[in-house]
Design a protein around this motif. Sequence first.
Motif, PDB file in Angstrom:
ATOM      1  N   LYS A  74      43.221  48.684  77.757  1.00 23.24           N
ATOM      2  CA  LYS A  74      43.112  48.558  76.105  1.00 23.24           C
ATOM      3  C   LYS A  74      44.170  48.334  75.406  1.00 23.24           C
ATOM      4  O   LYS A  74      43.459  46.795  75.140  1.00 23.24           O
ATOM      5  N   GLU A  75      44.896  48.406  75.418  1.00 20.58           N
ATOM      6  CA  GLU A  75      46.536  47.779  74.948  1.00 20.58           C
ATOM      7  C   GLU A  75      47.444  47.975  76.062  1.00 20.58           C
ATOM      8  O   GLU A  75      47.626  48.714  76.782  1.00 20.58           O
ATOM      9  N   PRO A  76      48.179  46.812  76.787  1.00 17.42           N
ATOM     10  CA  PRO A  76      49.014  46.835  77.219  1.00 17.42           C
ATOM     11  C   PRO A  76      50.334  47.267  77.005  1.00 17.42           C
ATOM     12  O   PRO A  76      50.809  47.610  75.988  1.00 17.42           O
ATOM     13  N   LYS A  77      51.049  48.058  77.980  1.00 20.59           N
ATOM     14  CA  LYS A  77      52.203  48.581  77.988  1.00 20.59           C
ATOM     15  C   LYS A  77      53.289  47.857  77.559  1.00 20.59           C
ATOM     16  O   LYS A  77      53.477  46.961  77.975  1.00 20.59           O
ATOM     17  N   LYS A  78      53.828  48.792  76.526  1.00 23.17           N
ATOM     18  CA  LYS A  78      55.121  47.881  75.237  1.00 23.17           C
ATOM     19  C   LYS A  78      56.137  48.180  76.264  1.00 23.17           C
ATOM     20  O   LYS A  78      56.302  49.215  76.468  1.00 23.17           O
ATOM     21  N   TYR A 109      32.608  47.181  73.710  1.00 24.47           N
ATOM     22  CA  TYR A 109      33.769  47.240  73.152  1.00 24.47           C
ATOM     23  C   TYR A 109      34.177  46.295  72.182  1.00 24.47           C
ATOM     24  O   TYR A 109      35.427  46.545  71.082  1.00 24.47           O
ATOM     25  N   CYS A 110      33.899  45.475  72.646  1.00 29.05           N
ATOM     26  CA  CYS A 110      34.080  44.478  71.692  1.00 29.05           C
ATOM     27  C   CYS A 110      32.589  43.582  71.290  1.00 29.05           C
ATOM     28  O   CYS A 110      32.738  42.668  69.826  1.00 29.05           O
ATOM     29  N   HIS A 111      31.309  43.658  71.733  1.00 26.40           N
ATOM     30  CA  HIS A 111      29.821  43.268  71.526  1.00 26.40           C
ATOM     31  C   HIS A 111      29.538  44.375  70.735  1.00 26.40           C
ATOM     32  O   HIS A 111      29.306  45.736  71.188  1.00 26.40           O
ATOM     33  N   ASP A 112      29.126  43.428  69.402  1.00 24.22           N
ATOM     34  CA  ASP A 112      27.048  44.710  69.447  1.00 24.22           C
ATOM     35  C   ASP A 112      26.580  44.370  70.144  1.00 24.22           C
ATOM     36  O   ASP A 112      25.553  43.564  70.524  1.00 24.22           O
ATOM     37  N   LYS A 162      29.813  36.421  84.225  1.00 23.26           N
ATOM     38  CA  LYS A 162      30.875  36.789  84.702  1.00 23.26           C
ATOM     39  C   LYS A 162      32.410  36.500  84.685  1.00 23.26           C
ATOM     40  O   LYS A 162      33.349  37.847  84.992  1.00 23.26           O
ATOM     41  N   ASP A 163      32.583  35.421  83.697  1.00 17.76           N
ATOM     42  CA  ASP A 163      33.778  35.926  83.165  1.00 17.76           C
ATOM     43  C   ASP A 163      34.061  37.183  82.265  1.00 17.76           C
ATOM     44  O   ASP A 163      35.186  38.257  82.130  1.00 17.76           O
ATOM     45  N   MET A 164      32.827  37.629  81.206  1.00 16.43           N
ATOM     46  CA  MET A 164      33.065  38.948  80.773  1.00 16.43           C
ATOM     47  C   MET A 164      33.632  40.112  81.547  1.00 16.43           C
ATOM     48  O   MET A 164      33.624  40.990  81.371  1.00 16.43           O
ATOM     49  N   LYS A 165      32.665  40.525  82.480  1.00 14.97           N
ATOM     50  CA  LYS A 165      32.597  41.109  83.719  1.00 14.97           C
ATOM     51  C   LYS A 165      34.475  41.517  84.051  1.00 14.97           C
ATOM     52  O   LYS A 165      35.134  42.477  84.198  1.00 14.97           O
ATOM     53  N   VAL A 166      35.276  40.155  84.438  1.00 10.91           N
ATOM     54  CA  VAL A 166      35.947  40.553  85.209  1.00 10.91           C
ATOM     55  C   VAL A 166      37.119  40.870  83.720  1.00 10.91           C
ATOM     56  O   VAL A 166      37.879  41.071  83.112  1.00 10.91           O
ATOM     57  N   VAL A 167      36.740  40.252  81.994  1.00 12.16           N
ATOM     58  CA  VAL A 167      38.011  40.701  80.713  1.00 12.16           C
ATOM     59  C   VAL A 167      37.513  42.130  80.659  1.00 12.16           C
ATOM     60  O   VAL A 167      38.260  42.738  81.170  1.00 12.16           O
ATOM     61  N   ALA A 168      36.096  43.224  81.008  1.00 14.58           N
ATOM     62  CA  ALA A 168      35.963  44.505  80.978  1.00 14.58           C
ATOM     63  C   ALA A 168      36.690  44.781  82.007  1.00 14.58           C
ATOM     64  O   ALA A 168      37.374  46.070  80.877  1.00 14.58           O
ATOM     65  N   LYS A 169      36.641  44.336  83.965  1.00 10.47           N
ATOM     66  CA  LYS A 169      37.491  45.563  84.443  1.00 10.47           C
ATOM     67  C   LYS A 169      39.263  44.873  83.987  1.00 10.47           C
ATOM     68  O   LYS A 169      40.048  46.119  83.886  1.00 10.47           O
ATOM     69  N   ALA A 170      39.580  44.275  83.807  1.00  8.51           N
ATOM     70  CA  ALA A 170      40.519  44.124  83.025  1.00  8.51           C
ATOM     71  C   ALA A 170      41.607  45.228  82.057  1.00  8.51           C
ATOM     72  O   ALA A 170      42.491  45.846  82.023  1.00  8.51           O
ATOM     73  N   ALA A 210      27.158  38.360  67.291  1.00 14.02           N
ATOM     74  CA  ALA A 210      28.049  38.459  66.489  1.00 14.02           C
ATOM     75  C   ALA A 210      29.678  38.723  66.822  1.00 14.02           C
ATOM     76  O   ALA A 210      29.459  39.068  67.571  1.00 14.02           O
ATOM     77  N   ASP A 211      30.191  37.966  65.608  1.00 10.44           N
ATOM     78  CA  ASP A 211      31.562  38.102  65.342  1.00 10.44           C
ATOM     79  C   ASP A 211      32.161  39.619  65.292  1.00 10.44           C
ATOM     80  O   ASP A 211      31.317  39.967  64.301  1.00 10.44           O
ATOM     81  N   SER A 212      33.389  39.685  65.555  1.00 10.02           N
ATOM     82  CA  SER A 212      33.767  41.520  65.385  1.00 10.02           C
ATOM     83  C   SER A 212      35.913  41.036  65.767  1.00 10.02           C
ATOM     84  O   SER A 212      35.331  39.751  66.050  1.00 10.02           O
ATOM     85  N   GLU A 213      35.930  41.688  64.690  1.00 11.86           N
ATOM     86  CA  GLU A 213      37.823  41.354  64.987  1.00 11.86           C
ATOM     87  C   GLU A 213      37.999  41.895  66.338  1.00 11.86           C
ATOM     88  O   GLU A 213      39.106  40.672  66.976  1.00 11.86           O
ATOM     89  N   LYS A 214      37.741  42.625  67.131  1.00 13.32           N
ATOM     90  CA  LYS A 214      38.085  42.451  69.120  1.00 13.32           C
ATOM     91  C   LYS A 214      37.319  40.999  69.547  1.00 13.32           C
ATOM     92  O   LYS A 214      38.266  40.827  70.325  1.00 13.32           O
ATOM     93  N   LYS A 215      36.643  40.518  68.882  1.00 16.07           N
ATOM     94  CA  LYS A 215      36.056  38.977  69.984  1.00 16.07           C
ATOM     95  C   LYS A 215      37.017  38.386  69.182  1.00 16.07           C
ATOM     96  O   LYS A 215      37.502  37.353  70.006  1.00 16.07           O
ATOM     97  N   GLU A 216      37.706  38.452  68.580  1.00 20.59           N
ATOM     98  CA  GLU A 216      38.333  37.159  68.128  1.00 20.59           C
ATOM     99  C   GLU A 216      39.958  37.332  68.359  1.00 20.59           C
ATOM    100  O   GLU A 216      40.141  36.064  69.073  1.00 20.59           O
TER     101      GLU A 216
END
Length: 119
Positions: free
Chosen positions: A114-118, A64-67, A49-57, A73-79
């Motif tokens: 994917k990236e916040p606006k600066k 995008y983060c998961h294999d 449920k939380d991951m769906k919120v993150v994915a939408k945000a 499995a860990d990935s740079e995006k998961k970290e």
Amino acid sequence: MRDLYVTAALVGAVLLGAALVTRPAAVSAGPGKNLKVYPKDTELSVIKKDMKVVAKALGVQCDYCHDLDAMDADSEKKEAARGMMKMTAAANAKLKKDGFKAEVSCMTCHRGAKEPKKN
């Protein structure tokens, strides 16, 4: 001709019903694996449920983060996501301590990107 349509519809309904009954569960119940931010006994349903919120945000899908063949499995995006989850929790704890009711979330900065606006 009408009998042919009725028969075809019934056969289709039976096949669909059989497929749904014999279909394996997509996700097993129980706690998640390789948890580094969530408590170790956090139910998979809560995490999903939380991951769906993150994915939408972030405007992304799970891959995008998961294999998808090895979700734990860990990935740079998961970290990076774990770091941001900790940052968000710390910010919300500080806001609460200072008397604020509002909270920040992934959407606060990412707003569907994917990236916040600066600024």
